[in-house]
Design a protein around this motif. Structure first.
Motif, PDB file in Angstrom:
ATOM      1  N   SER A 186       0.851  -1.049   0.004  1.00 14.80           N
ATOM      2  CA  SER A 186      -0.106   0.116   0.098  1.00 14.80           C
ATOM      3  C   SER A 186       0.762   1.308   0.051  1.00 14.80           C
ATOM      4  O   SER A 186       2.327   1.086   0.272  1.00 14.80           O
ATOM      5  CB  SER A 186      -0.875   0.122   1.121  1.00 14.80           C
ATOM      6  OG  SER A 186      -0.417   0.419   2.246  1.00 14.80           O
ATOM      7  N   LYS A 187       0.329   2.444  -0.067  1.00 13.86           N
ATOM      8  CA  LYS A 187       1.128   3.472  -0.071  1.00 13.86           C
ATOM      9  C   LYS A 187       1.622   4.001   1.226  1.00 13.86           C
ATOM     10  O   LYS A 187       2.656   4.608   1.269  1.00 13.86           O
ATOM     11  CB  LYS A 187       0.098   4.919  -0.734  1.00 13.86           C
ATOM     12  CG  LYS A 187      -0.976   5.262   0.293  1.00 13.86           C
ATOM     13  CD  LYS A 187      -1.502   6.405   0.035  1.00 13.86           C
ATOM     14  CE  LYS A 187      -2.797   6.578   0.663  1.00 13.86           C
ATOM     15  NZ  LYS A 187      -2.691   6.852   2.004  1.00 13.86           N
ATOM     16  N   ASP A 188       1.227   3.342   2.199  1.00 12.37           N
ATOM     17  CA  ASP A 188       1.736   3.460   3.518  1.00 12.37           C
ATOM     18  C   ASP A 188       3.002   2.547   3.728  1.00 12.37           C
ATOM     19  O   ASP A 188       3.792   2.876   4.948  1.00 12.37           O
ATOM     20  CB  ASP A 188       0.689   3.253   4.473  1.00 12.37           C
ATOM     21  CG  ASP A 188      -0.382   4.391   4.589  1.00 12.37           C
ATOM     22  OD1 ASP A 188      -0.191   5.601   4.035  1.00 12.37           O
ATOM     23  OD2 ASP A 188      -1.417   4.079   4.811  1.00 12.37           O
ATOM     24  N   ASP A 189       3.067   1.569   3.085  1.00 17.51           N
ATOM     25  CA  ASP A 189       4.234   0.681   3.095  1.00 17.51           C
ATOM     26  C   ASP A 189       5.437   1.050   2.678  1.00 17.51           C
ATOM     27  O   ASP A 189       5.668   1.792   1.613  1.00 17.51           O
ATOM     28  CB  ASP A 189       3.927  -0.644   2.540  1.00 17.51           C
ATOM     29  CG  ASP A 189       2.502  -1.414   3.148  1.00 17.51           C
ATOM     30  OD1 ASP A 189       2.465  -1.154   4.338  1.00 17.51           O
ATOM     31  OD2 ASP A 189       1.755  -1.832   2.607  1.00 17.51           O
TER      32      ASP A 189
END
Length: 138
Positions: free
Chosen positions: A122-125
């Motif tokens: 995801s964009k947060d990883d």
């Protein structure tokens, strides 16, 4: 690293991967490729059978660390140690005997890798791109 703590949770467990060393004393230094079979933002290794020396080394080979891991103990690769160091395993060969008098050897080492989180899922990883570039895998 507080930012990585969220990955060390059973909800983030991606794989439980057995390692059978099949009598091979040395697992040469290597880096787990984040988008191939070495995936995992955090990698926890459990020594199931046999003792070993764990070898860590920076890419420039200017910093090295070695620690002993006994059967039943655990170590974790995360952050810079996971991303910027190679690691290897040298199994102990105790040459002793088991309860039945047969030669026993820690060269029969077995371990279990628990892989938590995926790079770039995801964009947060964390993105695998920085790691791929650092090791010239791009």
């Amino acid at each position: 690293d507080e930012g990585l703590r969220k990955y060390l949770d059973m909800s983030q467990l991606v794989a439980a991967q057995p390692n059978l060393h099949q009598g091979q004393a040395l697992l040469p230094n290597h880096v787990d490729h984040p988008t191939k079979d070495g995936f995992g933002i955090i990698i926890v290794t459990i020594a199931i059978k046999g003792n070993a020396e764990i070898l860590l080394e920076t890419r420039e080979r200017d910093e090295k660390a070695v620690f002993h891991l006994n059967e039943g103990e655990v170590y974790m690769l995360s952050g810079d140690v996971r991303d910027k160091c190679s690691h290897g395993v040298l199994a102990d060969d105790d040459g002793g005997e088991d309860k039945e008098g047969k030669r026993s050897s820690s060269l029969e080492r077995e371990s279990l890798n628990l892989r938590f989180g995926l790079h770039g899922l995801s964009k947060d990883d964390p993105s695998p791109d920085v790691l791929l570039k650092y090791w010239n895998w791009d």
